[in-house]
Design a protein around this motif. Structure first.
Motif, PDB file in Angstrom:
ATOM      1  N   THR A   1       0.798  -1.212   0.000  1.00  9.82           N
ATOM      2  CA  THR A   1       0.000   0.000   0.000  1.00  9.82           C
ATOM      3  C   THR A   1       0.835   1.268   0.000  1.00  9.82           C
ATOM      4  O   THR A   1       0.293   2.358  -0.035  1.00  9.82           O
ATOM      5  N   GLY A   2       2.151   1.145   0.081  1.00 10.29           N
ATOM      6  CA  GLY A   2       2.994   2.316   0.223  1.00 10.29           C
ATOM      7  C   GLY A   2       3.216   2.707   1.667  1.00 10.29           C
ATOM      8  O   GLY A   2       4.009   3.602   1.953  1.00 10.29           O
ATOM      9  N   PHE A   3       2.519   2.076   2.597  1.00 13.70           N
ATOM     10  CA  PHE A   3       2.684   2.388   4.017  1.00 13.70           C
ATOM     11  C   PHE A   3       4.062   1.941   4.497  1.00 13.70           C
ATOM     12  O   PHE A   3       4.595   0.944   4.044  1.00 13.70           O
ATOM     13  N   ARG A   4       4.594   2.666   5.477  1.00 17.27           N
ATOM     14  CA  ARG A   4       5.843   2.307   6.145  1.00 17.27           C
ATOM     15  C   ARG A   4       5.564   2.193   7.634  1.00 17.27           C
ATOM     16  O   ARG A   4       4.770   2.961   8.188  1.00 17.27           O
ATOM     17  N   PHE A   5       6.241   1.253   8.291  1.00 22.04           N
ATOM     18  CA  PHE A   5       6.061   1.043   9.715  1.00 22.04           C
ATOM     19  C   PHE A   5       7.403   1.132  10.419  1.00 22.04           C
ATOM     20  O   PHE A   5       8.414   0.667   9.904  1.00 22.04           O
ATOM     21  N   GLY A   6       7.388   1.754  11.577  1.00 29.41           N
ATOM     22  CA  GLY A   6       8.625   1.906  12.326  1.00 29.41           C
ATOM     23  C   GLY A   6       8.470   2.965  13.392  1.00 29.41           C
ATOM     24  O   GLY A   6       7.349   3.365  13.763  1.00 29.41           O
TER      25      GLY A   6
END
Length: 326
Positions: free
Chosen positions: A190-195
């Motif tokens: 989805t283009g999401f980034r997690f961190g």
């Protein structure tokens, strides 16, 4: 060829979403007949011939009723991403996307809209579960690169519950569409980034997003490290009493225009434009961040960046995206 297409699609999107969603729901409703409309004269469109089950690696997207008469919903807490969009009469409807885990049941299931076709292009041939579409949309839906699974194509996957009146009582058994296992988070691009959260932001304990005839309120719970959802002033819980509590909430400001379609009462259908660019508020860790969003084309995921261009990381867990009118 399909595997090569997935590789190319993954290169166009920013990052693979890796969410671990826990919980499994069972509904107390008993099985009923497989419906072929959504209670307002909408009939399902023809499905592509990909077989009864979804293709390997395909995410499951389900259109979920959000009228007061449809609550509490089933399976909403197990979704990786929940999109909230405006529909006719200023009301709201949800699109829940499942990649990490499939609950026992999902619903109530309702009809799809034209803007859903654009929103779902970011995934690789997603499976779409829905109750039907407006008749004039049949051609567009059939041409979309979707694995269409309305009730008339897989009647054994749907049932009518007994707790609510039609059309608010159509439920999906997702394992009958997807098999016994979810495709895995790698399928959700989805283009999401997690961190870790970026620096900055401002303390936020509650935020309300209003549609003409609906509203969503997200209240931060420090003890749970989650945003508690309320819809139209009522806390959102599942049919078994599980609190709906995403880790990240995105209030994405978009253009909402009037489409050429309307419902059986003559109410014009809003079209939510999710391709383009604009601003958004990202809520995580009890703070609000002002960000920019960009989705150059329909096959891209949406990228979120801070003012200096740094990618905006989301907190691990469920994500809600509310499309608010810019």
């Amino acid at each position: 060829m399909r595997q090569m297409a997935r590789v190319r699609r993954g290169a166009m999107t920013a990052a693979l979403l890796a969410i671990s969603v826990t919980g499994s729901l069972m509904t107390a409703c008993t099985s009923g007949g497989g419906a072929t409309d959504d209670g307002r004269g909408h009939v399902p469109g023809p499905a592509h011939s990909h077989g009864t089950a979804a293709s390997s690696g395909s995410v499951l997207a389900v259109k979920i009723d959000n009228a007061p008469a449809a609550r509490p919903q089933t399976g909403l807490d197990a979704a990786d991403v929940v999109y909230a969009e405006q529909v006719e009469g200023g009301l709201s409807r949800l699109m829940a996307v499942y990649a990490s885990k499939l609950p026992k049941a999902i619903g109530p299931v309702r009809s799809a809209r034209e803007s859903d076709l654009e929103l779902l292009r970011q995934f690789d041939e997603p499976t779409l579960a829905y109750s039907g579409v407006q008749h004039k949309l049949l051609r567009l839906v059939d041409q979309a690169p979707l694995n269409l699974r309305p009730p008339d194509k897989v009647p054994a996957a749907y049932y009518r519950g007994t707790d609510n009146a039609a059309p608010h009582n159509l439920y999906l058994r997702p394992q009958r569409l997807m098999g016994s296992a979810a495709p895995g988070s790698a399928a959700l691009t989805t283009g999401f980034r997690f961190g870790a959260a970026p620096s900055g932001g401002s303390p936020e304990t509650s935020r309300t997003v209003r549609f003409p005839a609906a509203r969503f309120t997200f209240t931060w719970s420090g003890s749970r490290q989650r945003w508690l959802v309320a819809m139209d002033g009522t806390p959102a819980v599942t049919a078994e009493g599980r609190t709906v509590a995403p880790a990240t909430v995105v209030v994405q400001y978009v253009k909402v225009r009037t489409s050429k379609y309307h419902d059986v009462l003559g109410n014009k259908t809003p079209y939510t434009e999710t391709v383009g660019s604009g601003t958004a508020k990202v809520l995580r860790d009890g703070r609000a961040f002002d960000v920019n969003w960009a989705r150059p084309k329909a096959t891209d995921g949406t990228r979120f960046t801070t003012a200096d261009g740094t990618p905006m990381n989301f907190a691990q867990g469920q994500v809600w995206v509310v499309f608010a009118k810019a």
